[in-house]
Design a protein around this motif. Structure first.
Motif, short mmCIF file in Angstrom:
data_model
loop_
_atom_site.label_atom_id
_atom_site.label_comp_id
_atom_site.label_asym_id
_atom_site.label_seq_id
_atom_site.Cartn_x
_atom_site.Cartn_y
_atom_site.Cartn_z
N GLN A 1 0.85 -1.20 0.00
CA GLN A 1 0.00 0.00 0.00
C GLN A 1 0.89 1.25 0.00
O GLN A 1 1.99 1.23 0.55
N GLN B 1 -13.18 8.41 -2.50
CA GLN B 1 -11.96 7.88 -1.89
C GLN B 1 -10.78 8.80 -2.24
O GLN B 1 -10.55 9.10 -3.41
N ARG C 1 -7.16 9.68 -3.17
CA ARG C 1 -6.13 8.91 -3.87
C ARG C 1 -4.77 9.61 -3.90
O ARG C 1 -3.77 9.00 -4.27
N THR D 1 -1.47 8.38 -2.35
CA THR D 1 -1.70 7.81 -1.01
C THR D 1 -3.19 7.55 -0.83
O THR D 1 -4.03 8.24 -1.42
N ASN D 2 -3.50 6.57 0.01
CA ASN D 2 -4.90 6.28 0.33
C ASN D 2 -5.24 6.68 1.77
O ASN D 2 -6.38 6.49 2.19
N HIS D 3 -4.27 7.15 2.51
CA HIS D 3 -4.48 7.48 3.93
C HIS D 3 -3.80 8.80 4.28
O HIS D 3 -2.57 8.89 4.25
N ARG E 1 -13.50 8.92 2.07
CA ARG E 1 -12.72 7.86 2.71
C ARG E 1 -11.23 8.11 2.48
O ARG E 1 -10.83 8.69 1.47
N GLY E 2 -10.46 7.71 3.46
CA GLY E 2 -9.01 7.90 3.36
C GLY E 2 -8.54 9.24 3.92
O GLY E 2 -7.35 9.44 4.12
#
Ligand code: FAD
Length: 543
Positions: free
Chosen positions: A98, A247, A249, A261-263, A504-505
């Protein structure tokens, strides 16, 4: 290990008296007490001539269970709680499948989020729009001396965040059942804070120590594989929308670079107005929230010391006295003291050109001549209706008006307390010389405050005199305006996984998102959000 609370001793007690008091309370001989440490020390100063110290101690005896059983009636004796911090996840994303989590902002919230992520092995990337704390110190002190404001490097922006040039108060009224505040304080001690912050009831560190601690924490994050990038302003958020789910990204930086990045921990503080606007433009859910406005008030510290401690004023254990004041005005507004800095100075805390904002700081010694505190009036979105970001415009208008009234050279407008209450402009300082740099221009503060605020403040000062005798002092100096008491917006998140309500994220965190108010609570929120990121990444590992 047992905890024994409410051990009361006179202010000037001898060292052995604490041990004697523990033995007497537990009814055990000296040889049965193996060791003890002070968990908390506070004081009761209601009777100024006979101030009492109140201890809570953690102790070990040769027979803890027996001692507990024999003292069942003592409600202040109990097994000591386990306060050690435990990581919620380890071994997440070990193969690097990830993208790395990103933390935006390196104030206390971002700092602790990054530290916990790094300690869990998640190698975060930290993006901070301002400079390293040393370079930032030069820019900030430069503004105070030379009136040259750097909008990217100042009291609000840069390594360490908004609380770096502060009194470094480290207490909070948040509910903390998991003792996360203890983790914050323990890490601060590891980074060079005095050990006493772990046990005194109102710990504080002061500005210069904070600077060194922030550097030490930066070293630890980097040693654990974290990457810290200064002068990297996040300018946009790449949000993918599929089947009604948004989401995150990636992030765009002012340099033109994109980071996938996702977070993302969004720990941007309450002054990143351009980023608030971008988040709103990208459809991230934000709403207006109440905050407060007012000014800094300076009194001689000796007046506050004598009022609070009487003949014990100046006692080294007590230090410089503080106060906490509240008045409910007839017009329905609450007026209250905020961010009191005993023995400190009032500072120029603007982050945008052509605007004046006040705040307060001190050194560990709290030895400056004046006590200062913000005295502020509560305001709510009904005072600036219409748009979720309308509070920011409200703040800006006030800050611009303060700049103009101060003389358009970053002097802050000021007034004597007596004149403010009497409704006449001030022309000459009395015995209280204000500490604000670059300078204070005496005038009439009521001309720039909303009427409801002036009305409530005029009522509050005489009322405060009943709580702190001598407070309503003609020549106490008011310096304004204090507009950045907390964030004017909330970037709402879900209760279960701490992700943005509709994106999200994205993990909104700390003071800017409306989830903290102060260094300790921002650090605690950083830990919570880092845990939520780790759990989300652990879940993605399993997919
Ligand atoms: P901040 O500390 O504001 O940090 C946010 C960081 O994000 C900043 O460094 C900023 O540069 C960065 N950033 C913002 N936008 C971007 C972007 N787009 N890209 C990259 N980076 C970005 N609290 C106390 O508890 N005790 C005190 O004694 C105290 N005194 C204070 C004195 C002063 C002068 C000030 C200004 C504040 C004081 N506070 C005090 C309040 C305390 O500092 C804040 O509550 C706390 O710093 C909030 O932490 P945070 O990490 O949420 O945000």
């Amino acid at each position: 290990m047992l905890r024994l609370n409410e051990i009361k001793l006179p202010l000037n007690h001898a060292e052995h008296e604490l041990k004697d008091a523990i033995l007497a309370r537990l009814g055990i001989p000296a040889e049965a007490l193996l060791n003890f440490i002070v968990h908390k020390r506070s004081y009761d100063a209601r009777k100024k001539a006979s101030i009492v110290l109140i201890y809570s101690v953690d102790l070990e005896t040769t027979d803890d269970a027996g001692v507990l059983a024999r003292n069942q009636r003592d409600v202040h004796l109990m097994p000591a709680p386990d306060m050690e911090y435990k990581f919620v996840a380890q071994g997440v994303n070990v193969r690097g499948q990830q993208p790395r989590p990103v933390v935006i902002g390196m104030g206390p919230c971002g700092l602790f989020a990054a530290l916990i992520l790094a300690q869990m092995g998640l190698k975060p990337i930290i993006l901070e729009r301002g400079k390293t704390v040393r370079e930032r110190t030069k820019d900030t002190f430069g503004f105070w001396r030379k009136r040259e404001l750097n909008p990217e490097s100042n009291v609000q922006f840069g390594e360490g965040g908004a609380g770096t040039f502060s009194d470094g108060k480290l207490y909070s009224q948040i509910k903390d059942p998991r003792h996360l505040g203890r983790k914050v304080l323990t890490e601060f001690v590891k980074a060079g804070a005095p050990e006493e912050i772990l046990y005194v009831s109102k710990p504080h560190i002061g500005t210069f120590r904070l600077v060194k601690m922030v550097e030490a924490m930066r070293e630890e994050i980097m040693a654990l594989g974290g990457e810290i990038r200064f002068e990297q302003r996040v300018t946009d958020f790449d949000i993918e929308e599929k089947n009604g789910v948004r989401q995150l990204r990636g992030l765009q930086l002012a340099s033109g670079e994109r980071i996938a990045t996702n977070h993302v921990v969004l720990a941007i503080g309450h002054s990143s107005r351009d980023t608030f606007q971008t988040l709103y433009d990208r459809g991230v859910y934000v709403e207006a929230k109440p905050f407060s406005i007012g000014f800094r008030v300076e009194h001689p510290q000796s007046l506050i010391d004598v009022c609070r401690f009487g003949p014990n004023a100046g006692h080294p254990i007590l230090g410089a006295a503080d106060y906490k004041l509240v008045h409910h005005a007839k017009n329905g507004r609450a007026v209250y003291s905020f961010c009191m800095c005993p023995g400190g100075t009032v500072v120029a805390a603007a982050s945008e050109p052509g605007r004046v904002v006040t705040n307060g700081m001190s050194q560990y010694s709290r030895a400056e001549r004046n006590a200062n505190s913000a005295i502020v009036v509560s305001i709510s979105p009904e005072d600036y209706p219409g748009h979720p970001l309308a509070g920011i415009e409200f703040q800006r208008r006030l800050e611009e008006a303060a700049f103009k009234l101060g003389g358009e050279n970053y002097n802050a407008p000021g007034q004597l307390m007596g004149d403010f209450v009497a409704g006449r402009p001030s022309t000459e300082f009395g015995a209280v010389i204000p500490s604000y740099k670059p300078g204070v221009h005496l005038t009439d503060l009521a001309t720039i405050l909303p009427d409801f605020a002036t009305e409530a403040l005029r009522e509050a000062f005489p009322a405060f005199d009943k709580q702190v005798r001598g407070y309503f002092k003609h020549d106490a100096v008011l310096t304004g305006l204090e507009t950045r008491t907390s964030s004017p917006i909330r970037i709402k998140r879900r209760d279960d996984d701490l992700q943005s309500l509709n994106t999200r994220g994205l993990f909104p965190a700390g003071e800017g998102a409306g989830y903290a108010g102060g260094i300790l609570s921002a650090g605690v929120d950083g830990i919570k959000v880092a845990e939520a990121v780790a759990l989300s990444m652990a879940a993605a590992d399993k997919l």
